[in-house]
Design a protein around this motif. Structure first.
Motif, PDB file in Angstrom:
ATOM      1  N   ASP A 187     -22.119 -10.241  -7.140  1.00  9.02           N
ATOM      2  CA  ASP A 187     -22.412  -9.193  -6.222  1.00  9.02           C
ATOM      3  C   ASP A 187     -21.134  -8.484  -5.805  1.00  9.02           C
ATOM      4  OD1 ASP A 187     -24.979 -10.589  -6.415  1.00  9.02           O
ATOM      5  OD2 ASP A 187     -24.845 -11.288  -4.066  1.00  9.02           O
ATOM      6  N   GLN A 188     -21.572  -7.205  -5.198  1.00  8.47           N
ATOM      7  CA  GLN A 188     -20.284  -6.441  -4.906  1.00  8.47           C
ATOM      8  C   GLN A 188     -20.560  -5.520  -3.732  1.00  8.47           C
ATOM      9  OE1 GLN A 188     -17.421  -6.986  -6.795  1.00  8.47           O
ATOM     10  NE2 GLN A 188     -16.231  -5.440  -5.606  1.00  8.47           N
ATOM     11  N   TYR A 189     -19.486  -5.374  -3.147  1.00 10.09           N
ATOM     12  CA  TYR A 189     -19.636  -4.309  -1.987  1.00 10.09           C
ATOM     13  C   TYR A 189     -18.578  -3.466  -2.002  1.00 10.09           C
ATOM     14  CZ  TYR A 189     -18.850  -2.310   2.635  1.00 10.09           C
ATOM     15  OH  TYR A 189     -18.694  -1.452   3.792  1.00 10.09           O
ATOM     16  N   LEU A 190     -18.996  -2.012  -2.082  1.00  8.50           N
ATOM     17  CA  LEU A 190     -17.981  -1.150  -2.497  1.00  8.50           C
ATOM     18  C   LEU A 190     -17.809  -0.105  -1.483  1.00  8.50           C
ATOM     19  CD1 LEU A 190     -19.212  -0.137  -6.326  1.00  8.50           C
ATOM     20  CD2 LEU A 190     -17.344  -1.615  -5.586  1.00  8.50           C
ATOM     21  N   LYS A 191     -16.772   0.331  -1.260  1.00  8.58           N
ATOM     22  CA  LYS A 191     -16.326   1.556  -0.199  1.00  8.58           C
ATOM     23  C   LYS A 191     -15.590   2.704  -0.763  1.00  8.58           C
ATOM     24  CE  LYS A 191     -15.539   0.764   4.004  1.00  8.58           C
ATOM     25  NZ  LYS A 191     -14.769   0.438   5.384  1.00  8.58           N
ATOM     26  N   GLY A 192     -15.735   3.902  -0.376  1.00 11.61           N
ATOM     27  CA  GLY A 192     -14.952   4.686  -1.026  1.00 11.61           C
ATOM     28  C   GLY A 192     -15.276   6.246  -0.172  1.00 11.61           C
ATOM     29  N   TRP A 193     -14.742   7.149  -0.772  1.00 11.45           N
ATOM     30  CA  TRP A 193     -14.712   8.457  -0.369  1.00 11.45           C
ATOM     31  C   TRP A 193     -15.536   9.505  -1.460  1.00 11.45           C
ATOM     32  CZ3 TRP A 193     -13.828   9.936   4.856  1.00 11.45           C
ATOM     33  CH2 TRP A 193     -13.257   8.823   5.625  1.00 11.45           C
ATOM     34  N   LEU A 194     -16.385  10.095  -1.146  1.00  2.57           N
ATOM     35  CA  LEU A 194     -17.038  11.185  -2.066  1.00  2.57           C
ATOM     36  C   LEU A 194     -16.730  12.470  -1.933  1.00  2.57           C
ATOM     37  CD1 LEU A 194     -20.715  10.834  -3.282  1.00  2.57           C
ATOM     38  CD2 LEU A 194     -19.957  13.007  -2.156  1.00  2.57           C
ATOM     39  N   LYS A 195     -16.631  13.172  -2.950  1.00  2.62           N
ATOM     40  CA  LYS A 195     -15.669  14.500  -2.999  1.00  2.62           C
ATOM     41  C   LYS A 195     -16.761  15.331  -3.817  1.00  2.62           C
ATOM     42  CE  LYS A 195     -11.416  16.095  -3.245  1.00  2.62           C
ATOM     43  NZ  LYS A 195     -11.541  17.140  -1.859  1.00  2.62           N
ATOM     44  N   LYS A 196     -17.211  16.314  -3.271  1.00  5.45           N
ATOM     45  CA  LYS A 196     -18.404  17.070  -4.000  1.00  5.45           C
ATOM     46  C   LYS A 196     -17.857  18.521  -4.463  1.00  5.45           C
ATOM     47  CE  LYS A 196     -23.031  18.762  -3.814  1.00  5.45           C
ATOM     48  NZ  LYS A 196     -24.337  18.753  -3.057  1.00  5.45           N
ATOM     49  N   ASP A 197     -18.103  18.685  -5.682  1.00  4.55           N
ATOM     50  CA  ASP A 197     -17.683  20.046  -6.331  1.00  4.55           C
ATOM     51  C   ASP A 197     -18.947  20.885  -6.145  1.00  4.55           C
ATOM     52  OD1 ASP A 197     -17.176  22.335  -7.987  1.00  4.55           O
ATOM     53  OD2 ASP A 197     -15.502  21.061  -9.211  1.00  4.55           O
ATOM     54  N   GLU A 198     -19.044  21.893  -5.583  1.00  2.00           N
ATOM     55  CA  GLU A 198     -20.425  22.728  -5.411  1.00  2.00           C
ATOM     56  C   GLU A 198     -20.641  23.479  -6.616  1.00  2.00           C
ATOM     57  OE1 GLU A 198     -22.586  22.501  -3.341  1.00  2.00           O
ATOM     58  OE2 GLU A 198     -21.421  21.547  -1.375  1.00  2.00           O
ATOM     59  N   LYS A 199     -19.371  24.027  -7.451  1.00  2.00           N
ATOM     60  CA  LYS A 199     -19.642  24.630  -8.510  1.00  2.00           C
ATOM     61  C   LYS A 199     -20.262  23.766  -9.662  1.00  2.00           C
ATOM     62  CE  LYS A 199     -15.724  27.936  -7.475  1.00  2.00           C
ATOM     63  NZ  LYS A 199     -14.487  28.314  -7.850  1.00  2.00           N
ATOM     64  N   THR A 200     -19.719  22.788  -9.950  1.00  2.00           N
ATOM     65  CA  THR A 200     -20.212  21.732 -10.910  1.00  2.00           C
ATOM     66  C   THR A 200     -21.369  21.068 -10.667  1.00  2.00           C
ATOM     67  OG1 THR A 200     -18.657  19.968 -10.501  1.00  2.00           O
ATOM     68  CG2 THR A 200     -17.923  21.961 -12.154  1.00  2.00           C
ATOM     69  N   ASN A 201     -21.830  20.778  -9.414  1.00  2.00           N
ATOM     70  CA  ASN A 201     -22.800  19.864  -9.051  1.00  2.00           C
ATOM     71  C   ASN A 201     -22.425  18.439  -9.169  1.00  2.00           C
ATOM     72  OD1 ASN A 201     -25.124  19.177  -7.362  1.00  2.00           O
ATOM     73  ND2 ASN A 201     -26.295  19.160  -8.989  1.00  2.00           N
ATOM     74  N   LYS A 202     -21.036  18.350  -9.235  1.00  2.00           N
ATOM     75  CA  LYS A 202     -20.701  16.732  -9.579  1.00  2.00           C
ATOM     76  C   LYS A 202     -19.971  16.149  -8.478  1.00  2.00           C
ATOM     77  CE  LYS A 202     -19.464  15.223 -13.453  1.00  2.00           C
ATOM     78  NZ  LYS A 202     -18.616  14.979 -14.732  1.00  2.00           N
ATOM     79  N   VAL A 203     -19.809  14.991  -8.246  1.00  2.00           N
ATOM     80  CA  VAL A 203     -18.819  14.396  -7.114  1.00  2.00           C
ATOM     81  C   VAL A 203     -17.943  13.433  -7.838  1.00  2.00           C
ATOM     82  CG1 VAL A 203     -20.856  14.600  -5.635  1.00  2.00           C
ATOM     83  CG2 VAL A 203     -20.471  12.428  -6.809  1.00  2.00           C
ATOM     84  N   GLN A 204     -17.030  13.251  -7.115  1.00  2.00           N
ATOM     85  CA  GLN A 204     -15.733  12.331  -7.459  1.00  2.00           C
ATOM     86  C   GLN A 204     -15.601  11.343  -6.371  1.00  2.00           C
ATOM     87  OE1 GLN A 204     -12.059  14.689  -7.767  1.00  2.00           O
ATOM     88  NE2 GLN A 204     -10.858  12.803  -8.437  1.00  2.00           N
ATOM     89  N   ILE A 205     -15.104   9.946  -6.834  1.00  2.00           N
ATOM     90  CA  ILE A 205     -15.113   8.863  -6.022  1.00  2.00           C
ATOM     91  C   ILE A 205     -13.561   8.693  -5.549  1.00  2.00           C
ATOM     92  CG2 ILE A 205     -15.635   6.554  -5.401  1.00  2.00           C
ATOM     93  CD1 ILE A 205     -18.067   8.463  -5.497  1.00  2.00           C
ATOM     94  N   LEU A 206     -12.927   8.472  -4.491  1.00  2.00           N
ATOM     95  CA  LEU A 206     -11.726   8.414  -4.083  1.00  2.00           C
ATOM     96  C   LEU A 206     -11.425   7.293  -3.215  1.00  2.00           C
ATOM     97  CD1 LEU A 206     -11.143  12.312  -2.704  1.00  2.00           C
ATOM     98  CD2 LEU A 206     -10.746  11.177  -5.187  1.00  2.00           C
ATOM     99  N   ASP A 207     -10.243   6.829  -3.213  1.00  2.00           N
ATOM    100  CA  ASP A 207     -10.027   5.795  -2.441  1.00  2.00           C
ATOM    101  C   ASP A 207      -9.811   5.976  -0.995  1.00  2.00           C
ATOM    102  OD1 ASP A 207     -10.145   3.725  -4.373  1.00  2.00           O
ATOM    103  OD2 ASP A 207      -7.816   4.102  -5.123  1.00  2.00           O
ATOM    104  N   ARG A 208      -9.070   7.046  -1.030  1.00  2.00           N
ATOM    105  CA  ARG A 208      -9.131   7.744   0.451  1.00  2.00           C
ATOM    106  C   ARG A 208      -9.298   9.420   0.695  1.00  2.00           C
ATOM    107  NH1 ARG A 208      -4.319   6.144  -2.042  1.00  2.00           N
ATOM    108  NH2 ARG A 208      -4.277   4.086  -0.954  1.00  2.00           N
ATOM    109  N   PRO A 209      -9.683   9.785   1.828  1.00  2.00           N
ATOM    110  CA  PRO A 209     -10.070  11.263   1.487  1.00  2.00           C
ATOM    111  C   PRO A 209      -8.982  12.062   1.353  1.00  2.00           C
ATOM    112  CG  PRO A 209      -9.731  10.423   3.902  1.00  2.00           C
ATOM    113  CD  PRO A 209      -9.680   9.137   3.063  1.00  2.00           C
ATOM    114  N   SER A 210      -9.095  13.152   0.642  1.00  2.00           N
ATOM    115  CA  SER A 210      -8.071  14.152   0.403  1.00  2.00           C
ATOM    116  C   SER A 210      -8.276  15.526   1.314  1.00  2.00           C
ATOM    117  CB  SER A 210      -8.083  14.569  -0.936  1.00  2.00           C
ATOM    118  OG  SER A 210      -9.022  14.957  -1.730  1.00  2.00           O
TER     119      SER A 210
END
Length: 323
Positions: A187-210
């Protein structure tokens, strides 16, 4: 003259909000002017628009029928799709959305689950053009077009509001099934920060907010079985952000099978050639309601399960039977 009798679908909102729905083509200045001139009254008395409506209230519009028709339009896109209904009562309906169906319109010409829902309720005699002037049933949670599974919809205003509250407060527990690349045994519990790119409609997962717009995310998963280098996971979605499960698992080295946006193209091509798979194997499988009182208390502590799509089930069955 027309008369609106306030039902549970209109109660609890301000009078001017109701008028904005009923006379949806009119500028707001029009119905405020009509209230000042007493051409629109509430329970026989002059109104200002900020009154909170109660069930049984009477709103009278002393306007010509032609004027009401001019300022009131109801757009209905009738569809013929048979919805897979898991549960239904007077306030809510739970639907097993298929792969390929939009949850909501992305553009005006789209046909989404909302349009299918309204057609379904029309066919059942639970909606009419008149009732749609003041209340439109809608969904309370969204799934990506190619993600299948449970979508909750409100058939009444109290139901829509209550379900929206549960999703916002995260007291509804949402579980997904997905087939991912790699062997996972714990089992795993994950935390992170999600950054969305509206132009590509993709997201990136970060360890800390930028950036201030980056969103905190939390994901839990439990492996159900592993075979042939892939694992079937049950995922609890604690926060519900765009592409969260797909991107979060991919960031851990376990992209979803069939996910060309975040996954392994070579492996996805293999599954496409062998099974005809064209999208990610991700399914909103189970919904657990908390203890509830008052509105929708009939759902208190209920658990609902949506069957996985046939292709998903076939792939899992064949993988598990391989030696």
């Amino acid at each position: 003259m027309q008369e609106i009798k306030v039902t549970k679908n209109e109660a609890g909102q301000r009078l001017d909000k109701l008028l904005a729905k009923y006379l949806n083509e009119a500028p707001k200045s029009f119905f405020y002017k009509m209230m000042r001139k007493k051409n629109i009254v509430l329970n026989g008395k002059k109104a200002t628009g900020n009154e909170k409506l109660e069930e049984g209230d009477i709103v009278k519009l002393f306007l010509a029928d032609e004027t009401i028709r001019k300022f009131s339009s109801v757009k209905i896109q009738r569809t013929k799709t048979n919805l897979s209904v898991i549960y239904e009562d007077q306030d809510v309906v739970l639907i097993n959305k298929p792969v390929g169906m939009l949850s909501q319109k992305a553009k005006e010409s789209d046909v989404s689950l909302v349009e299918h829902l309204i057609s379904y309720l029309f066919d059942a005699g639970e909606l009419s053009e008149e009732t749609l002037k003041s209340f439109r049933p809608s969904i309370c949670n969204r799934l990506d077009r190619n993600t299948s599974g449970i979508v909750v919809a409100g058939k009444s205003l109290p139901g829509l509001q209550k379900m929206g509250e549960l999703f916002k407060e995260r007291t509804l527990h949402k579980y997904y099934r997905c087939l991912v690349q790699g062997v996972i045994r714990e089992d795993q519990y994950l935390k992170g920060w999600l950054k969305k790119d509206e132009k590509t409609n993709k997201v990136q997962i970060l360890d800390r907010p930028s950036d201030p717009s980056d969103q905190p995310i939390e994901t839990e998963y439990h492996p159900l079985w592993t075979k042939e280098g892939v694992t079937l996971l049950e995922v609890r979605l604690i926060t519900g952000k765009t592409h969260q499960i797909r991107a979060h698992l991919a960031s851990e080295g376990h992209p979803l099978i069939g996910d060309y946006k975040y996954g392994d193209r070579k492996l996805n091509d293999f599954y496409q050639k062998k099974y005809g798979l064209k999208s990610q194997l991700l399914h909103a499988y189970r919904l657990e309601f908390p203890v509830m009182e008052g509105v929708c208390s009939q759902l208190s502590e209920k658990v609902f399960i949506a069957d996985v799509p046939p292709l998903f089930a076939k792939i899992c069955k064949e993988l598990r039977s391989e030696r």
